[in-house]
Design a protein around this motif. Structure first.
Motif, mmCIF file in Angstrom:
data_model
loop_
_atom_site.group_PDB
_atom_site.id
_atom_site.type_symbol
_atom_site.label_atom_id
_atom_site.label_comp_id
_atom_site.label_asym_id
_atom_site.label_seq_id
_atom_site.Cartn_x
_atom_site.Cartn_y
_atom_site.Cartn_z
ATOM 1 N N GLY A 1 -27.358 15.779 -31.970
ATOM 2 C CA GLY A 1 -26.856 15.091 -33.144
ATOM 3 C C GLY A 1 -25.445 15.516 -33.485
ATOM 4 N N GLY A 2 -25.157 16.806 -33.315
ATOM 5 C CA GLY A 2 -23.809 17.296 -33.563
ATOM 6 C C GLY A 2 -22.788 16.649 -32.648
ATOM 7 N N LEU A 3 -23.157 16.413 -31.397
ATOM 8 C CA LEU A 3 -22.231 15.744 -30.479
ATOM 9 C C LEU A 3 -21.981 14.302 -30.899
ATOM 10 C CD1 LEU A 3 -23.369 17.063 -26.977
ATOM 11 C CD2 LEU A 3 -21.434 17.827 -28.370
ATOM 12 N N LEU A 4 -23.018 13.624 -31.404
ATOM 13 C CA LEU A 4 -22.822 12.250 -31.883
ATOM 14 C C LEU A 4 -21.874 12.229 -33.081
ATOM 15 C CD1 LEU A 4 -26.486 10.940 -31.577
ATOM 16 C CD2 LEU A 4 -24.543 10.269 -30.142
ATOM 17 N N ALA A 5 -22.033 13.198 -33.982
ATOM 18 C CA ALA A 5 -21.121 13.289 -35.123
ATOM 19 C C ALA A 5 -19.712 13.630 -34.655
ATOM 20 C CB ALA A 5 -21.627 14.337 -36.115
ATOM 21 N N ARG A 6 -19.605 14.510 -33.671
ATOM 22 C CA ARG A 6 -18.293 14.884 -33.115
ATOM 23 C C ARG A 6 -17.589 13.663 -32.529
ATOM 24 N NH1 ARG A 6 -16.493 16.969 -27.942
ATOM 25 N NH2 ARG A 6 -14.888 18.587 -28.168
#
Length: 308
Positions: free
Chosen positions: A16-21
């Motif tokens: 999820g953090g990569l999608l937000a990034r």
């Protein structure tokens, strides 16, 4: 894309953090001190793949009803929490929402289908060695970051191509499978076997693979799952055991399994979803599973103690 991540632990926090990034509108669902830290400081990720970065500010909630309908719901809770979580996801599922389970085991989609529209639910799996290091902080180590998704019925779809592309843009080895059940059982062959054996051996995966007798036990556990899967009509590759063992040999030496870490910490762990599932599915198909039956019996007292 508007995305909700349900369970911001090692898996949900990292993917999820990569999608937000990548710039997508991501809401993280979490609990307790982890939730409060994300709300206060954002979500911090320390990764072998992307170095250290933070999603700040980060939108974090503890109630799906506060999120509302989204395009994608990525479900990344532990398997033993899914029965309780699945009935709460409805407020985030509207027309066109896709629900992607990234859990261990082979039955998460079945649980979700009991509570959500059939058209919304797809199959999914991932491989990553990551965990919550402290409230608001995810640490990812090792050399693996993989996501596989697939429609439960019908051909590959554009809706899954979109999120696969989003993960690929961040360096994830993401793909869409045209046989997601086979993909789930292929991963399950590794994680259900290695989870139990590393928990009892109390060494990283490298310690299991480098000790001849323990390595042979791992292979026997693999072959039991292969036999059970084939008995249930799953089309595993003819060389699935050899390929899985070769993959194990390429893992970074420090890699441990999530189940091993949970057992060591005295937390509940996914025994029922791992060896418990193998034993039950084997019994249904008339396939003997002595290695997994032993792993299950040896770890059951620790699970009962952890859940109280």
């Amino acid at each position: 894309m508007k995305i909700a991540v349900v369970g911001t632990g090692g898996v949900g926090g990292y993917f999820g953090g990569l999608l937000a990034r990548a710039g997508h509108d991501v809401t993280f669902l979490a609990r307790g001190a982890h939730l409060e830290a994300i709300r206060r400081d954002g979500l911090r990720l320390i990764t072998a793949s992307h170095g250290e970065f933070a999603i700040a500010p980060a939108r974090a909630e503890d109630d799906p009803a506060k999120v509302g309908p989204v395009e994608y719901v990525v479900v990344a809770v532990k398997t033993y929490h899914l029965e309780a979580v699945a009935p709460t996801l409805g407020p985030m599922v509207g027309d066109g929402t896709t629900v992607i389970p990234l859990l261990n085991g082979v039955t998460a989609h079945e649980v979700l289908l009991r509570h959500l529209p059939r058209s919304a639910v797809v199959g999914g799996l991932c491989a990553v060695f990551s965990q919550i290091e402290s409230p608001g902080v995810i640490r990812m180590g090792g050399n693996v970051a993989t996501v596989v998704v697939g429609e439960l019925q019908g051909p590959p779809s554009e809706r899954l191509n979109r999120i696969v592309g989003a993960w690929r843009s961040q360096g994830v080895e993401a793909s869409q499978s045209d046989d997601i059940l086979t993909a789930l059982w292929t991963k399950f062959l590794f994680i259900a076997s290695a989870g139990g054996i590393t928990s009892l051996a109390r060494v990283p995966v490298s310690g299991v693979r480098s000790t001849p007798r323990t390595r042979e036990l791992l292979v026997q556990a693999f072959r039991e799952i292969e036999a059970v899967a084939r008995a249930h009509g799953v089309r595993l590759a003819p060389d699935v055991v050899d390929k899985t063992l070769a993959w194990v040999d390429r893992l970074a030496p420090e890699v441990t399994t999530s189940m091993q870490r949970d057992v060591e910490a005295g937390r509940p762990f996914e025994l029922e979803a791992f060896s418990g599932t193998v034993v039950r599915a084997g019994a249904e198909a008339g396939v003997a599973t002595p290695v997994h039956a032993t792993l299950y019996a040896l770890l059951l007292p620790a699970l009962e103690r952890a859940v109280g």
